[in-house]
Design a protein around this motif. Structure first.
Motif, PDB file in Angstrom:
ATOM      1  N   PHE A 294       0.849  -1.186   0.000  1.00 28.65           N
ATOM      2  CA  PHE A 294       0.000   0.000   0.000  1.00 28.65           C
ATOM      3  C   PHE A 294       0.888   1.241   0.000  1.00 28.65           C
ATOM      4  CE2 PHE A 294      -2.290  -3.446   1.953  1.00 28.65           C
ATOM      5  CZ  PHE A 294      -3.559  -3.356   1.399  1.00 28.65           C
ATOM      6  N   GLU A 295       0.392   2.278  -0.647  1.00 34.06           N
ATOM      7  CA  GLU A 295       1.141   3.533  -0.729  1.00 34.06           C
ATOM      8  C   GLU A 295       0.377   4.643  -0.014  1.00 34.06           C
ATOM      9  OE1 GLU A 295       2.838   6.709  -4.087  1.00 34.06           O
ATOM     10  OE2 GLU A 295       1.841   4.852  -4.696  1.00 34.06           O
ATOM     11  N   LEU A 296       1.084   5.331   0.858  1.00 37.53           N
ATOM     12  CA  LEU A 296       0.508   6.479   1.562  1.00 37.53           C
ATOM     13  C   LEU A 296       1.047   7.765   0.942  1.00 37.53           C
ATOM     14  CD1 LEU A 296      -0.921   7.975   3.949  1.00 37.53           C
ATOM     15  CD2 LEU A 296       1.253   7.715   5.198  1.00 37.53           C
ATOM     16  N   ARG A 297       0.134   8.669   0.608  1.00 38.92           N
ATOM     17  CA  ARG A 297       0.510  10.004   0.153  1.00 38.92           C
ATOM     18  C   ARG A 297      -0.086  10.998   1.141  1.00 38.92           C
ATOM     19  NH1 ARG A 297      -0.846   9.465  -6.366  1.00 38.92           N
ATOM     20  NH2 ARG A 297       0.657   7.777  -6.786  1.00 38.92           N
ATOM     21  N   ALA A 298       0.772  11.580   1.956  1.00 36.22           N
ATOM     22  CA  ALA A 298       0.303  12.451   3.032  1.00 36.22           C
ATOM     23  C   ALA A 298       0.832  13.870   2.860  1.00 36.22           C
ATOM     24  CB  ALA A 298       0.726  11.898   4.388  1.00 36.22           C
ATOM     25  N   ASN A 299       0.020  14.821   3.241  1.00 36.78           N
ATOM     26  CA  ASN A 299       0.401  16.229   3.274  1.00 36.78           C
ATOM     27  C   ASN A 299       0.212  16.733   4.694  1.00 36.78           C
ATOM     28  OD1 ASN A 299       0.682  16.256   0.422  1.00 36.78           O
ATOM     29  ND2 ASN A 299      -1.534  16.524   0.231  1.00 36.78           N
ATOM     30  N   SER A 300       1.118  17.565   5.149  1.00 31.99           N
ATOM     31  CA  SER A 300       0.970  18.150   6.480  1.00 31.99           C
ATOM     32  C   SER A 300       1.376  19.612   6.435  1.00 31.99           C
ATOM     33  CB  SER A 300       1.817  17.399   7.513  1.00 31.99           C
ATOM     34  OG  SER A 300       3.190  17.495   7.184  1.00 31.99           O
ATOM     35  N   GLU A 301       0.785  20.385   7.326  1.00 32.43           N
ATOM     36  CA  GLU A 301       1.077  21.808   7.410  1.00 32.43           C
ATOM     37  C   GLU A 301       1.139  22.225   8.871  1.00 32.43           C
ATOM     38  OE1 GLU A 301      -0.697  26.151   5.908  1.00 32.43           O
ATOM     39  OE2 GLU A 301      -1.695  24.266   5.372  1.00 32.43           O
ATOM     40  N   ARG A 306       4.702  23.690   4.936  1.00 30.44           N
ATOM     41  CA  ARG A 306       4.070  22.491   4.395  1.00 30.44           C
ATOM     42  C   ARG A 306       5.124  21.481   3.939  1.00 30.44           C
ATOM     43  NH1 ARG A 306       0.052  24.694  -0.116  1.00 30.44           N
ATOM     44  NH2 ARG A 306       2.025  25.518  -0.890  1.00 30.44           N
ATOM     45  N   THR A 307       4.782  20.219   4.024  1.00 31.05           N
ATOM     46  CA  THR A 307       5.646  19.169   3.523  1.00 31.05           C
ATOM     47  C   THR A 307       4.787  17.982   3.095  1.00 31.05           C
ATOM     48  OG1 THR A 307       7.650  17.857   3.965  1.00 31.05           O
ATOM     49  CG2 THR A 307       6.010  17.962   5.720  1.00 31.05           C
ATOM     50  N   GLY A 308       5.383  17.058   2.359  1.00 29.02           N
ATOM     51  CA  GLY A 308       4.676  15.875   1.895  1.00 29.02           C
ATOM     52  C   GLY A 308       5.442  14.616   2.265  1.00 29.02           C
ATOM     53  N   LYS A 327       9.645   8.721   1.715  1.00 32.97           N
ATOM     54  CA  LYS A 327      10.222   9.848   0.979  1.00 32.97           C
ATOM     55  C   LYS A 327       9.499  11.135   1.359  1.00 32.97           C
ATOM     56  CE  LYS A 327       9.236  10.196  -3.385  1.00 32.97           C
ATOM     57  NZ  LYS A 327       9.183   9.941  -4.839  1.00 32.97           N
ATOM     58  N   PHE A 328      10.267  12.064   1.937  1.00 29.49           N
ATOM     59  CA  PHE A 328       9.729  13.386   2.209  1.00 29.49           C
ATOM     60  C   PHE A 328       9.939  14.264   0.982  1.00 29.49           C
ATOM     61  CE2 PHE A 328      10.436  11.986   6.590  1.00 29.49           C
ATOM     62  CZ  PHE A 328       9.248  12.387   7.184  1.00 29.49           C
ATOM     63  N   GLY A 329       9.026  15.183   0.776  1.00 36.21           N
ATOM     64  CA  GLY A 329       9.172  16.048  -0.382  1.00 36.21           C
ATOM     65  C   GLY A 329       8.256  17.241  -0.299  1.00 36.21           C
ATOM     66  N   ALA A 330       8.039  17.840  -1.452  1.00 42.02           N
ATOM     67  CA  ALA A 330       7.187  19.016  -1.531  1.00 42.02           C
ATOM     68  C   ALA A 330       5.747  18.651  -1.217  1.00 42.02           C
ATOM     69  CB  ALA A 330       7.285  19.637  -2.919  1.00 42.02           C
ATOM     70  N   PHE A 331       4.937  19.659  -0.976  1.00 39.13           N
ATOM     71  CA  PHE A 331       3.512  19.455  -0.696  1.00 39.13           C
ATOM     72  C   PHE A 331       2.882  18.754  -1.885  1.00 39.13           C
ATOM     73  CE2 PHE A 331      -0.825  21.091   0.327  1.00 39.13           C
ATOM     74  CZ  PHE A 331      -0.853  20.671   1.641  1.00 39.13           C
ATOM     75  N   LEU A 332       2.387  17.538  -1.669  1.00 32.03           N
ATOM     76  CA  LEU A 332       1.930  16.691  -2.773  1.00 32.03           C
ATOM     77  C   LEU A 332       0.533  17.070  -3.226  1.00 32.03           C
ATOM     78  CD1 LEU A 332       3.213  13.286  -1.384  1.00 32.03           C
ATOM     79  CD2 LEU A 332       4.332  14.778  -3.024  1.00 32.03           C
TER      80      LEU A 332
END
Length: 332
Positions: A294-301, A306-308, A327-332
């Motif tokens: 399973f893949e989680l795509r999360a956004n937080s602020e 903000r980060t993804g 993998k952390f990255g830009a706001f998805l």
């Protein structure tokens, strides 16, 4: 007349002395002002950087809490419907947003087996010289996405050669990629992320944008697509699994009319009224009604920062979940 033996010393005018003293004081004040301004500017920058790091770190912790929540939701689904994963379960709910102190957490969970696993292309050549099944199916998928048959087969073989780590001859090896305008080595190992597919020979930007929504890259080297979680707007994948025998319109109807809680078994899927009359000779080895990835795509602020987070979760035989990659990255 004799000159006086006493010579009166030259006196500096008091007014001139006062002018020099005033200039000295002004120079000192200017230097002090510049030093204070520089110290203040450096302090503000340091405070801004520290505050930014703190806010980003807190936003990352919020994203990690989304990962923990995803694990709990998935485990609840495993307990509720043992042996079956489908889009009617709570984990598949879209648009989830949770307010937290000074910020928000949002995200979605995707079934990483409701797509074509590129690492399943790690197959050896058939001894009779025929094209491996996985290579054929991927070529069918590309054709269904309006890529010419010759180009689709070429890209399919190039993808197979990229992830293949065996001893068979590969047409798209190091020599091919080292001769490109920007030379690089061939992968010859499993892909960690579908973005790597862009480096495969023949994959242009347009093709990548069109095909990547149908792809995934899990550590498994088997092609096991969960028919309960194929998106209804991606009937091309289901048609490709039937090696082109199933028309796209029929595949779309089958996905749109599947049971709310999914098919309980592969046999139930194959014998459904919309699919029973089509050739399914290889389907049993290619499809499933359960999932392990399973893949989680999360956004937080947090406080405007903000980060993804993108995490791949693996389910073991005891229904426990572990993080394969994060993998952390830009706001998805």
């Amino acid at each position: 007349m004799n000159a006086s033996p006493y010579i009166r010393p030259h006196r500096v005018r008091p007014r001139r002395q006062q002018g020099i003293a005033l200039l000295s004081i002004m120079l000192i004040l200017t230097l002090m002002t510049l030093i204070v301004a520089e110290v203040t500017f450096a302090y503000r920058n340091q405070l801004r950087r520290t505050t930014g790091r703190h806010q980003l770190e807190q936003a990352r912790w919020y994203a990690l809490s989304a990962e923990e929540l995803a694990v709990r939701v998935l485990k609840q689904s495993f307990d509720d419907d043992d042996g079956v994963i489908h889009l009617g379960q709570y984990w598949a709910t879209e648009g989830m947003v949770f307010p937290v102190e000074d910020g928000t957490i949002a995200g979605e969970i995707l079934d990483a087996q409701g797509c074509f696993n590129l690492n399943a292309m790690n197959v050896s050549d058939n001894t009779d010289g025929s094209t491996p099944l996985e290579v054929d199916i991927f070529a069918y998928l590309l054709e269904e996405l309006e890529i010419s048959a010759s180009e689709a087969m070429s890209i399919s073989w190039a993808t197979r050669d990229w992830v293949y780590n065996g001893e068979d001859y590969t047409q798209y090896g190091d020599d091919h990629y080292m001769s490109r305008p920007v030379p690089h080595l061939a992968g010859q190992t499993a892909m960690r992320d579908i973005s790597e597919w862009r480096a495969v020979a023949g994959v242009s930007q347009g093709i990548a944008l069109r095909v990547m929504p149908y792809l995934c890259a899990t550590p498994s080297n088997r092609l096991q697509v969960n028919v309960n979680t194929i998106p209804a707007d991606q009937p091309e994948l289901l048609s490709a699994l039937y090696e082109g025998d199933l028309p796209i319109d029929q595949a779309r109807r089958a996905l749109e009319q599947r049971p709310a809680n999914g098919w309980d078994t592969v046999d139930e899927f194959l014998n459904s009224s919309l699919l029973a009359n089509y050739n399914a000779s290889n389907m049993r080895s290619l499809v499933t009604v359960n999932s392990s990835y399973f893949e989680l795509r999360a956004n937080s602020e947090f406080a405007g920062t903000r980060t993804g987070l993108n995490s791949l979760l693996r389910r073991n035989d005891d229904n426990q979940l572990s993080v394969v990659r994060r993998k952390f990255g830009a706001f998805l």
